[in-house]
Design an enzyme around this catalytic site. Structure first.
Site, PDB file in Angstrom:
ATOM      1  N   SER A 147       0.760  -1.124  -0.402  1.00  0.00           N
ATOM      2  CA  SER A 147      -0.091   0.128  -0.269  1.00  0.00           C
ATOM      3  C   SER A 147       0.843   1.220   0.027  1.00  0.00           C
ATOM      4  O   SER A 147       0.060   2.293  -0.195  1.00  0.00           O
ATOM      5  CB  SER A 147      -0.979  -0.054   0.965  1.00  0.00           C
ATOM      6  OG  SER A 147      -0.217  -0.416   2.439  1.00  0.00           O
TER       7      SER A 147
ATOM      8  N   HIS B  27      -1.356   5.980   6.745  1.00  0.00           N
ATOM      9  CA  HIS B  27      -0.257   5.855   5.093  1.00  0.00           C
ATOM     10  C   HIS B  27       0.173   6.122   5.172  1.00  0.00           C
ATOM     11  O   HIS B  27       0.121   7.893   5.814  1.00  0.00           O
ATOM     12  CB  HIS B  27      -1.269   4.627   4.486  1.00  0.00           C
ATOM     13  CG  HIS B  27      -1.351   2.920   4.639  1.00  0.00           C
ATOM     14  ND1 HIS B  27      -2.387   2.970   5.601  1.00  0.00           N
ATOM     15  CD2 HIS B  27      -0.577   2.380   3.596  1.00  0.00           C
ATOM     16  CE1 HIS B  27      -1.924   1.436   4.729  1.00  0.00           C
ATOM     17  NE2 HIS B  27      -1.336   1.359   4.250  1.00  0.00           N
TER      18      HIS B  27
END
Length: 262
Positions: free
Chosen positions: A38, A243
């Protein structure tokens, strides 16, 4: 007098030829494939996403690099949630003998990234520290062989490619300006896990003859609990948490990749 002049011309032409041969490949001739998890697919940027569950973002550093360098071809194979086995079982099929540039970030999910964050968020300091230590033990003892398998497979599929392995940032500024959330003990433990992961990945990438890009220093001052976040804290949707945000991709990862491909 003409002979020395001709010699000088020959030497100049030879030097020019050597310079041309040693110059870096033109990006327009690159066949670029982006592998990984990711952090490469761009989860955390708010989208838009493509690739179904792989959640590939137009704001992810591989796409940004492709947009600015305009390679001959670009395959965006990175996928949210990927572990080393996913690279070996599916993403690796994007590579060919003509692939000239490969980027990859992998290993964080193998080491239990999601479970570490969940454990540290829901439990006390000692439980968090213990879980991080388990992850560090895995990174030192089990992850190296898994990374070797990935790197060897890349070399077999694309033996002439430049391969660039990108690491992960430290998550937290310690001490930081967060008034709520994880304690400094938990933040320090999580950062220590990121350090071990970077060290192990750098060792295996170097052993494979690949270029490792350590982005921890570039991220200093942009961690969670800093005043200029390049990394999401706990947010909604939850999968965007922890993230890189758009700045993390465009100001963190992209310049680091540009620096080694320019």
């Amino acid at each position: 007098m003409r002979r020395p002049f001709r010699v000088l011309l020959c030497l100049a032409a030879t030097a020019l030829g050597l310079t041309t041969l040693s110059a870096p490949a033109n990006a327009a001739a690159e066949n670029y494939v982006a592998l990984g998890d990711s952090y490469s697919s761009g989860v955390g940027t708010g989208g838009p996403y493509s690739g179904g569950g792989c959640k590939r973002s137009s704001n992810a550093y591989p796409q940004l690099w492709a947009n600015s360098h305009k390679p001959a071809s670009f395959q965006f194979a990175a996928c949210s949630g990927a572990v080393t086995a996913d690279v070996l079982n599916s993403q690796i099929n994007s590579l060919t003998a003509s692939t000239s540039l490969v980027t990859v970030s992998i290993g964080g999910n193998d080491a239990g990234f999601v479970d570490v964050i969940t454990t540290c968020t829901l439990n006390g300091d000692s439980t968090c520290v213990n879980r991080v230590e388990q992850g560090k033990t895995f990174a030192r003892n089990t992850l190296p062989a898994r990374l070797d398998n990935v790197y060897n497979a890349i070399k077999q599929r694309s033996p002439s490619a430049r391969v660039i392995v990108l690491g992960y940032p430290r998550f937290y500024k310690v001490p930081g300006s967060c008034s709520v959330g994880l304690s400094d003990t938990k933040r320090s433990a999580i950062n220590s896990g990121a350090d071990v992961l970077a060290e192990v990945t750098a060792q295996r990438a170097t052993a494979a003859g690949f270029r490792f890009v350590d982005i921890r220093s570039a991220w200093t001052g942009h961690e969670i609990c800093s005043s200029d976040l390049w990394l999401n804290s706990l947010t909604w949707p939850v999968e965007e948490s922890y993230h890189p945000n758009k700045n993390g991709q465009s100001k963190g990862y992209l310049p680091a990749l540009n620096a080694v491909t320019g």
